[in-house]
Structures are given as structure tokens and as C-alpha cells.
Design an enzyme around this catalytic site. Structure first.
Site, PDB file in Angstrom:
ATOM      1  N   GLU A 198     102.040 -57.975 -17.888  1.00 18.30           N
ATOM      2  CA  GLU A 198     102.983 -58.299 -18.517  1.00 18.30           C
ATOM      3  C   GLU A 198     104.375 -57.180 -17.992  1.00 18.30           C
ATOM      4  O   GLU A 198     104.042 -56.039 -18.290  1.00 18.30           O
ATOM      5  CB  GLU A 198     102.917 -58.437 -19.880  1.00 18.30           C
ATOM      6  CG  GLU A 198     101.806 -59.315 -20.240  1.00 18.30           C
ATOM      7  CD  GLU A 198     101.399 -59.393 -21.577  1.00 18.30           C
ATOM      8  OE1 GLU A 198     102.181 -58.704 -22.424  1.00 18.30           O
ATOM      9  OE2 GLU A 198     100.670 -60.039 -21.984  1.00 18.30           O
TER      10      GLU A 198
ATOM     11  N   CYS B 249     110.642 -53.278 -19.961  1.00 15.29           N
ATOM     12  CA  CYS B 249     109.656 -52.337 -20.534  1.00 15.29           C
ATOM     13  C   CYS B 249     108.265 -52.709 -19.410  1.00 15.29           C
ATOM     14  O   CYS B 249     108.086 -53.866 -19.170  1.00 15.29           O
ATOM     15  CB  CYS B 249     109.006 -52.851 -21.624  1.00 15.29           C
ATOM     16  SG  CYS B 249     107.494 -52.429 -22.361  1.00 15.29           S
TER      17      CYS B 249
ATOM     18  N   CYS C 289      93.755 -51.482 -20.976  1.00 20.88           N
ATOM     19  CA  CYS C 289      94.013 -50.252 -21.570  1.00 20.88           C
ATOM     20  C   CYS C 289      92.790 -49.719 -22.097  1.00 20.88           C
ATOM     21  O   CYS C 289      92.242 -50.462 -22.944  1.00 20.88           O
ATOM     22  CB  CYS C 289      94.986 -50.060 -22.623  1.00 20.88           C
ATOM     23  SG  CYS C 289      95.401 -48.566 -23.184  1.00 20.88           S
TER      24      CYS C 289
ATOM     25  N   CYS D  50      93.405 -49.118 -29.364  1.00 19.28           N
ATOM     26  CA  CYS D  50      94.161 -49.064 -30.694  1.00 19.28           C
ATOM     27  C   CYS D  50      94.061 -50.356 -31.537  1.00 19.28           C
ATOM     28  O   CYS D  50      93.932 -51.549 -30.841  1.00 19.28           O
ATOM     29  CB  CYS D  50      95.607 -48.705 -30.623  1.00 19.28           C
ATOM     30  SG  CYS D  50      95.971 -46.957 -29.426  1.00 19.28           S
TER      31      CYS D  50
ATOM     32  N   CYS E   9      96.641 -53.448 -31.348  1.00 17.39           N
ATOM     33  CA  CYS E   9      97.142 -53.709 -30.002  1.00 17.39           C
ATOM     34  C   CYS E   9      96.556 -54.591 -29.289  1.00 17.39           C
ATOM     35  O   CYS E   9      95.305 -54.595 -29.042  1.00 17.39           O
ATOM     36  CB  CYS E   9      97.371 -52.408 -29.300  1.00 17.39           C
ATOM     37  SG  CYS E   9      98.179 -52.561 -27.708  1.00 17.39           S
TER      38      CYS E   9
ATOM     39  N   GLY F 242      98.894 -50.800 -21.089  1.00 17.81           N
ATOM     40  CA  GLY F 242      98.308 -49.222 -20.492  1.00 17.81           C
ATOM     41  C   GLY F 242      98.806 -47.981 -20.960  1.00 17.81           C
ATOM     42  O   GLY F 242      99.599 -47.875 -21.671  1.00 17.81           O
ATOM     43  N   GLU F 243      97.905 -46.733 -20.716  1.00 20.13           N
ATOM     44  CA  GLU F 243      98.239 -45.707 -21.177  1.00 20.13           C
ATOM     45  C   GLU F 243      98.770 -44.601 -19.686  1.00 20.13           C
ATOM     46  O   GLU F 243      98.077 -44.422 -18.827  1.00 20.13           O
ATOM     47  CB  GLU F 243      97.246 -44.900 -21.674  1.00 20.13           C
ATOM     48  CG  GLU F 243      97.268 -43.555 -21.938  1.00 20.13           C
ATOM     49  CD  GLU F 243      98.631 -43.160 -22.431  1.00 20.13           C
ATOM     50  OE1 GLU F 243      99.043 -43.860 -23.672  1.00 20.13           O
ATOM     51  OE2 GLU F 243      99.255 -42.167 -21.994  1.00 20.13           O
TER      52      GLU F 243
ATOM     53  N   SER G 193     106.192 -43.838 -22.424  1.00 18.51           N
ATOM     54  CA  SER G 193     105.709 -43.562 -23.631  1.00 18.51           C
ATOM     55  C   SER G 193     103.987 -43.487 -23.665  1.00 18.51           C
ATOM     56  O   SER G 193     103.194 -44.008 -22.856  1.00 18.51           O
ATOM     57  CB  SER G 193     105.613 -44.892 -24.221  1.00 18.51           C
ATOM     58  OG  SER G 193     105.037 -44.905 -25.665  1.00 18.51           O
TER      59      SER G 193
ATOM     60  N   SER H 110     103.636 -42.199 -29.141  1.00 19.76           N
ATOM     61  CA  SER H 110     103.185 -43.066 -30.220  1.00 19.76           C
ATOM     62  C   SER H 110     102.307 -42.417 -31.220  1.00 19.76           C
ATOM     63  O   SER H 110     100.960 -42.060 -31.163  1.00 19.76           O
ATOM     64  CB  SER H 110     102.321 -44.150 -29.696  1.00 19.76           C
ATOM     65  OG  SER H 110     103.057 -45.018 -28.761  1.00 19.76           O
ATOM     66  N   LEU H 111     103.003 -42.101 -32.609  1.00 23.86           N
ATOM     67  CA  LEU H 111     102.403 -41.297 -33.629  1.00 23.86           C
ATOM     68  C   LEU H 111     101.463 -42.297 -34.548  1.00 23.86           C
ATOM     69  O   LEU H 111     100.398 -42.340 -34.696  1.00 23.86           O
ATOM     70  CB  LEU H 111     103.462 -40.704 -34.239  1.00 23.86           C
ATOM     71  CG  LEU H 111     103.189 -39.501 -35.162  1.00 23.86           C
ATOM     72  CD1 LEU H 111     102.453 -38.445 -34.533  1.00 23.86           C
ATOM     73  CD2 LEU H 111     104.299 -39.050 -36.033  1.00 23.86           C
ATOM     74  N   HIS H 112     102.254 -43.188 -34.994  1.00 30.63           N
ATOM     75  CA  HIS H 112     101.585 -44.427 -35.783  1.00 30.63           C
ATOM     76  C   HIS H 112     100.971 -43.939 -37.247  1.00 30.63           C
ATOM     77  O   HIS H 112     100.663 -44.814 -38.212  1.00 30.63           O
ATOM     78  CB  HIS H 112     100.844 -45.155 -35.071  1.00 30.63           C
ATOM     79  CG  HIS H 112     101.380 -45.882 -33.731  1.00 30.63           C
ATOM     80  ND1 HIS H 112     102.963 -46.098 -33.626  1.00 30.63           N
ATOM     81  CD2 HIS H 112     101.043 -46.329 -32.624  1.00 30.63           C
ATOM     82  CE1 HIS H 112     103.162 -46.566 -32.456  1.00 30.63           C
ATOM     83  NE2 HIS H 112     102.007 -46.900 -31.836  1.00 30.63           N
TER      84      HIS H 112
ATOM     85  N   ASN I   2     104.124 -55.861 -35.040  1.00 35.99           N
ATOM     86  CA  ASN I   2     104.370 -57.445 -34.516  1.00 35.99           C
ATOM     87  C   ASN I   2     103.036 -57.977 -34.710  1.00 35.99           C
ATOM     88  O   ASN I   2     102.073 -57.674 -33.940  1.00 35.99           O
ATOM     89  CB  ASN I   2     104.879 -57.302 -33.175  1.00 35.99           C
ATOM     90  CG  ASN I   2     105.427 -58.726 -32.725  1.00 35.99           C
ATOM     91  OD1 ASN I   2     104.911 -59.665 -33.087  1.00 35.99           O
ATOM     92  ND2 ASN I   2     106.198 -58.694 -31.444  1.00 35.99           N
TER      93      ASN I   2
ATOM     94  N   CYS J 150     103.209 -55.625 -26.795  1.00 38.14           N
ATOM     95  CA  CYS J 150     102.378 -55.132 -25.800  1.00 38.14           C
ATOM     96  C   CYS J 150     100.849 -56.023 -25.522  1.00 38.14           C
ATOM     97  O   CYS J 150     100.111 -56.306 -26.563  1.00 38.14           O
ATOM     98  CB  CYS J 150     101.852 -53.916 -26.330  1.00 38.14           C
ATOM     99  SG  CYS J 150     100.589 -52.863 -24.830  1.00 38.14           S
TER     100      CYS J 150
HETATM  101  N1  SAH Z   1      99.967 -46.371 -24.267  1.00 36.98           N
HETATM  102  C1  SAH Z   1     101.301 -46.067 -24.540  1.00 36.98           C
HETATM  103  C2  SAH Z   1     102.155 -47.094 -24.043  1.00 36.98           C
HETATM  104  C3  SAH Z   1     101.760 -48.467 -24.319  1.00 36.98           C
HETATM  105  S1  SAH Z   1     101.782 -48.852 -26.023  1.00 36.98           S
HETATM  106  C4  SAH Z   1     101.511 -45.627 -25.821  1.00 36.98           C
HETATM  107  O1  SAH Z   1     100.642 -45.830 -26.670  1.00 36.98           O
HETATM  108  O2  SAH Z   1     102.790 -45.454 -26.274  1.00 36.98           O
HETATM  109  C5  SAH Z   1     103.688 -48.980 -26.267  1.00 36.98           C
HETATM  110  C6  SAH Z   1     103.971 -49.379 -27.705  1.00 36.98           C
HETATM  111  O3  SAH Z   1     103.924 -50.492 -28.176  1.00 36.98           O
HETATM  112  C7  SAH Z   1     103.411 -48.288 -28.557  1.00 36.98           C
HETATM  113  O4  SAH Z   1     104.044 -47.333 -29.394  1.00 36.98           O
HETATM  114  C8  SAH Z   1     102.508 -49.341 -29.381  1.00 36.98           C
HETATM  115  O5  SAH Z   1     101.842 -48.833 -30.313  1.00 36.98           O
HETATM  116  C9  SAH Z   1     103.405 -50.473 -29.554  1.00 36.98           C
HETATM  117  N2  SAH Z   1     102.606 -51.568 -29.890  1.00 36.98           N
HETATM  118  C10 SAH Z   1     101.255 -52.103 -29.607  1.00 36.98           C
HETATM  119  N3  SAH Z   1     101.003 -53.137 -30.386  1.00 36.98           N
HETATM  120  C11 SAH Z   1     102.125 -53.440 -31.121  1.00 36.98           C
HETATM  121  C12 SAH Z   1     102.238 -54.548 -32.028  1.00 36.98           C
HETATM  122  N4  SAH Z   1     101.300 -55.325 -32.436  1.00 36.98           N
HETATM  123  N5  SAH Z   1     103.477 -54.679 -32.336  1.00 36.98           N
HETATM  124  C13 SAH Z   1     104.565 -53.578 -32.431  1.00 36.98           C
HETATM  125  N6  SAH Z   1     104.346 -52.713 -31.398  1.00 36.98           N
HETATM  126  C14 SAH Z   1     102.958 -52.382 -30.885  1.00 36.98           C
END
Ligand code: SAH
Length: 364
Positions: free
Chosen positions: A95, A117, A124, A128, A131, A177-178, A209, A231-233, A307, A350
Site C-alpha cells: 500500500e 506515505c 512487517c 505491534c 497495527c 514495514g520497518e 519512521s 514511533s514511541l507510543h 485509527n 498502515c
Molecule cells: N515501522 C515504522 C513505519 C511504519 S508504521 C514505524 O513503526 O514507525 C508508521 C506509523 O503508523 C507508526 O507510527 C505506526 O505506529 C502508525 N500506525 C500503525 N497502525 C496505526 C493505527 N491503527 N492508527 C494510527 N496509526 C497507526
């Protein structure tokens, strides 16, 4: 794609020069001609390289081809966000999303500007918990040509033909992906995108990212080829282990310490991405923990409302909850900006479109 032919989209600049000199037995400078057609010109066929003589085009077509990605699905959201499902040579689906920029434009300038994007892996391995791509598991790395192929597919769709006045102005490596687990192809893609004879993207218009991968972070920083977003989260190790089970193998404290030493350019700041999940990581203690982390770094915090994806118990924050969290962060002097969620009606987060496609609920 014929196996015995070289795919011109997979050659780096030095590889193309070598191919021109050693395989075609042409003068080295002619690599520029081919490069321009492949990247700036975005042609799909060698016969379209009209400043090459017919004979040269025939010779080139005898040993090379141009591997473009097939567009399997396009969805346009009511807010202008456009999501593409693209098919790679082996049939895998990935995508990419175009997001209209909010950036203020000069009065009278009606030019549309987009941020794209892009994905770097099929699936991946990081798994997470919030995701969709993580749920797919890992299938394979994408090649350099496939990574930039997403930009070319979107440019073709938009009729974006002039690199000196591009519609797609910014790129974010935030798709499936990462990126740091596919570092070589990612670095090659950045060099190719930035090459002056091709698309000539500025490194200041590209952000990569990562969820924080120890191996590769330093090398990426030293390359200076793009900005870094992390991506801290979660603001503590325990919560991070729950949300990002694999990424948290690199302890949060060590990740933050390595960001303290990260090589930044003048005026550059690291972007910290923080997915806001209602009731999970938006509580007063999280604000305090985030403040401690931010005080150690030259960073800005991007808040991304979660999301919702099918099959997870998490909830998106209400606008009031989000505002309360944002205000609490401001009171601690943290620069926090809410990134508006776009394209929710087209499953733009994503991995969501491929997941929907596989579940047979594609509305295309
Ligand atoms: N692997 C990398 C890049 C891909 S994810 C990373 O982790 O940064 C890109 C961004 O989309 C990340 O910040 C991820 O946490 C976010 N993301 C993934 N699922 C999501 C969701 N359901 N809602 C909003 N953001 C999301």
C-alpha cells in the site's frame, strides 16, 4: 518480467554507469540519458526514450527492461486522501497513500501539494498490537525499485511529470514495514530519489519512521539522507512491551539515550510519534513520563489518534479526550501537535487496505 534482462529501476547510479560502459559499450555520460527517462520521465517502455536512436533503443531493450508496479486498486477519500494498492512482480500487494498537504500556500497559488506515505516491506515482523500490517506478519523486504516504484505509480496517476515542479513534495517512509530492517534498499532508494539527474528530492522533504531498531539507527543518521521519526507510543518500558512487543526488546531507556546522541543537522529535531489510544497511554502519569523523555531530547511530539482496526480492543480518543491530553502536555512545555487522522473512510492506516482486501471486503 524477463529473467535474463536487467531491470533499470533496480540499478543504483553507479550500477547504471557500469551497465552502460560494460554491457552496452556506450560512453559513460549516456547513463544520464537513461536515468532521466527512468526516473524523471517515468516511462514504462524503452521505446519511449526518444532522444536515443532507434538502434540504441533496440540494443538497450535487448538487455534491459523497466519494471513498473501494477495498480490493483485506488480509493479516494472524501478528504482527498488517495490510497493505492499496488502489485509487485511476484504478485504481492503493498500500500501507498497520498495525503493532500495542509501547508500554507502563497496567495493565488492553487497548486495541489501532496505528501506520499510509502512502504518498505511486504508485511512487517514487528507485530505491534495496534497495527494491521503487524497482523499480516512478515513476507519479504521490498527492493529499491519497488520502494521508488510507489512514487512512480502515484506520479503517473496524478500526471506529475515535472520534477522541477512536483505535485508530490514530501515523502514519509511510514507505510507497511520497518525501514531500518531493510536499510540497504532504503538508503539506495533515498540516494536514487535525490539524484540530481532524476527526481532530485531534497533530504529535507523526506522522513523515515522507525519503531526504534538498534542496529542501523546510527548508520541511518550518519547518512544524512532523511529526517528521522520514531514511533514511541508508550512513555514507559512496561506499556511499550504491551503495545510493541518486539520493538521494546531494545529497552526504552537505551532507545532514548541513543536518540540523545543521534547526529542532527542544524535546526533539525527528531519527530516522536505517539499513537493516542483512549484509556491506555493518555493518562496523567503518561504525561509526566513523556515530559521526562522530551526534556532529554531535541524532539517534537506528533500525536496520532488511533485509527481503529478490526480485531483489536483499543478505542480511539474522543476529540475532548485528545484535547485534554494535548493541553496537559503543553502545560509541561512539550511541543505536541495533533496529526489529523485522514482517509478513515478508505482504511488508510498502515496495512488496513491490504487486510480488507484479503478479507474480501474491498469496496472497489
Ligand atoms: N515501522 C515504522 C513505519 C511504519 S508504521 C514505524 O513503526 O514507525 C508508521 C506509523 O503508523 C507508526 O507510527 C505506526 O505506529 C502508525 N500506525 C500503525 N497502525 C496505526 C493505527 N491503527 N492508527 C494510527 N496509526 C497507526
Amino acid at each position: 518480467m524477463p529473467l535474463d534482462k536487467v531491470d533499470l529501476c533496480e540499478l543504483t547510479w553507479p550500477e547504471l554507469e557500469k551497465f552502460v560502459v560494460e554491457t552496452l559499450c556506450w560512453k559513460r555520460f549516456r547513463a544520464q540519458q537513461i536515468w532521466r527517462w527512468v526516473w524523471a520521465g517515468n516511462v514504462s517502455d524503452i521505446s519511449s526514450m526518444t532522444d536515443l536512436s532507434l538502434r540504441d533503443r533496440e540494443q538497450l531493450a535487448g538487455s534491459a527492461c523497466i519494471g513498473r508496479l501494477r495498480t490493483a486498486d485506488v480509493r479516494v477519500s472524501s478528504d482527498g486522501t488517495t490510497k493505492f494498492l499496488l502489485q509487485l512482480g511476484d504478485g504481492e500487494l503493498i500500500e501507498t497513500v497520498l495525503i493532500p498537504s495542509d501547508a500554507p500556500q502563497r496567495p493565488g497559488d492553487l497548486t495541489v501539494r501532496m505528501t506520499q506515505c510509502i512502504s518498505t516491506q511486504v508485511g512487517c515482523p514487528m507485530a505491534c498490537s495496534f497495527c494491521s500490517t503487524g497482523k499480516l506478519g512478515f513476507r519479504r523486504n521490498m527492493t529499491m525499485g519497488e520502494i521508488i516504484g510507489q512514487v512512480q505509480a502515484a506520479r503517473a496517476y496524478l500526471g506529475d511529470t515535472r520534477p522541477e515542479r512536483p505535485i508530490i513534495r514530501n515523502l514519509v517512509y511510514m507505510g507497511m514495514g520497518e525501514p531500518l530492517l531493510n536499510l540497504d534498499a532504503v538508503l539506495d532508494s533515498l540516494k536514487t530519489l535525490q539524484h540530481p539527474h532524476g527526481l532530485a528530492f531534497s533530504p529535507r522533504r523526506i522522513t523515515v519512521s522507525t519503531c526504534g531498531i538498534q542496529k542501523g539507527m546510527r548508520e541511518f543518521g550518519e547518512s544524512g539522507l532523511a529526517y528521522l521519526a520514531v514511533s514511541l507510543h508508550a512513555p514507559n518500558q512496561q506499556l511499550r512491551e504491551q503495545l510493541m512487543p518486539r520493538a521494546s526488546a531494545w529497552p526504552l531507556d537505551e532507545l532514548v539515550a541513543s536518540l540523545e546522541d543521534y547526529p542532527l543537522k542544524a535546526r533539525e529535531r527528531i519527530t516522536l510519534e505517539y499513537l493516542v489510544i483512549a484509556g491506555v497511554n493518555d493518562q496523567p502519569e503518561h504525561v509526566r513520563q513523556l515530559a521526562r523523555i522530551c526534556s532529554r531530547l531535541k524532539a517534537k511530539l506528533n500525536l496520532i489518534p488511533y485509527n481503529p482496526t478490526p480485531g483489536t480492543a483499543y478505542r480511539a480518543p474522543t476529540p475532548e479526550e485528545l484535547l485534554r491530553f494535548e493541553k496537559a502536555l503543553w502545560q509541561k512545555d512539550i511541543t505536541a501537535i495533533v496529526r489529523k487522522s485522514k482517509g478513515q473512510d478508505i482504511e488508510a492506516a498502515c496495512g488496513q487496505l491490504r487486510a480488507a482486501h484479503e478479507a474480501g471486503v474491498s469496496r472497489a
